[in-house]
Design a protein around this motif. Sequence first.
Motif, PDB file in Angstrom:
ATOM      1  N   MET A 253      -2.347  -9.416   0.706  1.00  0.00           N
ATOM      2  CA  MET A 253      -2.736  -8.006   0.747  1.00  0.00           C
ATOM      3  C   MET A 253      -4.090  -7.829   0.068  1.00  0.00           C
ATOM      4  O   MET A 253      -4.301  -8.322  -1.042  1.00  0.00           O
ATOM      5  N   SER A 257      -3.131  -2.758  -3.475  1.00  0.00           N
ATOM      6  CA  SER A 257      -2.467  -1.471  -3.282  1.00  0.00           C
ATOM      7  C   SER A 257      -3.454  -0.518  -2.618  1.00  0.00           C
ATOM      8  O   SER A 257      -4.667  -0.725  -2.657  1.00  0.00           O
ATOM      9  N   GLY A 258      -2.923   0.505  -2.000  1.00  0.00           N
ATOM     10  CA  GLY A 258      -3.791   1.429  -1.282  1.00  0.00           C
ATOM     11  C   GLY A 258      -4.222   0.852   0.059  1.00  0.00           C
ATOM     12  O   GLY A 258      -3.739  -0.197   0.495  1.00  0.00           O
ATOM     13  N   LYS A 259      -5.123   1.518   0.697  1.00  0.00           N
ATOM     14  CA  LYS A 259      -5.559   1.130   2.034  1.00  0.00           C
ATOM     15  C   LYS A 259      -6.973   0.573   1.999  1.00  0.00           C
ATOM     16  O   LYS A 259      -7.865   1.138   1.360  1.00  0.00           O
ATOM     17  N   GLY A 260      -7.162  -0.552   2.676  1.00  0.00           N
ATOM     18  CA  GLY A 260      -8.506  -1.127   2.754  1.00  0.00           C
ATOM     19  C   GLY A 260      -9.364  -0.403   3.778  1.00  0.00           C
ATOM     20  O   GLY A 260      -8.876   0.409   4.570  1.00  0.00           O
ATOM     21  N   GLN A 261     -10.654  -0.700   3.720  1.00  0.00           N
ATOM     22  CA  GLN A 261     -11.586  -0.083   4.661  1.00  0.00           C
ATOM     23  C   GLN A 261     -12.580  -1.129   5.131  1.00  0.00           C
ATOM     24  O   GLN A 261     -13.009  -1.999   4.357  1.00  0.00           O
TER      25      GLN A 261
END
Length: 405
Positions: A253, A257-261
Amino acid sequence: MNVDVLRFIDEKKLLSFARELIKIPSVHDQEDESGNEERVAMFIKEKLEEMGLEVYCEEVSPHRPNIIAILRGNRPGKTILLEAHSDVVTPGDPDSWEHDPFGAEVVDGKIYGRGACDTKGNLASAVIAVKAIKDSGIDFPGKIILCIPVDEEGMMTGIKHFINRGWADDVDAAIICEPENNEICIQMKGAIRIAIRVKGKMAHGAMPFSGINPNLRMARLIIKLHELEKREIDRLGFNEYLGYPSITPTVVMSPSSGKGQLNVIPEDSLIYLDIRTVPGQDDAMITDQIENIFKELKACGQQFDAEMEIIESRPCAFTDKNEPIVRAMDEAYREITGKDPIYSGVPGATDGTFLWAWKNIPFIVTGAGKKDIPHQKDEYVEISQLIETTKLYAKAVINYLYDEW
């Protein structure tokens, strides 16, 4: 021992009970309390009480109860444990199955459904085997314990609770009821579950040199881990029962945590490792070698920074062929099938791992179902093999309790 216990195995009840178990979804999901171990556990509890056994229900965590049942002999003797878990893994997308995951359909001599093979079919075999022993009225020495714990497919909290509550204190041997094609498994691989976080520095994807890209560093780490696996395979070779050791990255991952861009270098990357060990490996040695890889990558001047969390460590487990429980099942197999048994090992850990590691209880792992069927869609178990398994459990239990090996 003049009573033929096998005559008291009711094959119709075995099939009916196995199908009823499969039809009750017991995939534990905190967000959906309609499908967890509690429903199937309460169903099993009722059936065991109808059989006239001593039955205990102990909550391991909310809506996750262990069921324990006891059949006592008429005089002192050894204690044997039959263990089969109540939980199953997710079926995934039900529409991808040809057969309803919780329909327990019978087609061409097979029962289909999630848990049919792993391990509700074998749970049914264990219960019906004990019922046959009770119904036969045989005057056996000692005690038979049925343990039906939760969470075998997770962190094995059910069997840990069983042990911590003292239920295993007087157990002399255990049969772990898992899909092993009725082979007699006397070894189990160990397991180390590890999370590694490689740290970086966020930056614009167009200006990568203003940051530290954790993905490149994670890639180097994965290659080094693969090299470590190869060295361990070369060092240990092929284990007779367990095959090769392995170091498997299962989840990567980035960010952790959170969303990649697409145009952002993440601040970190996370990997989960599923490490399976064989005799000759030491858990501390493996983790020390991973730490040494960290040091090696850091020394290369690549600004490598990582931290490791050991989620759980489960040792290799093994039982000697001369143990009475092994010899009891060996004799049962020869008598029932007319063939020599196949000895093997379990490629993963089972609840038996902790019975062996924490209480030094000799074990065998065996049961109906092909080894490569669990966790797949359209999981199934062959009815004829399930009947054979029930006979093996009943006969091995009687062999063990009666004879001085």
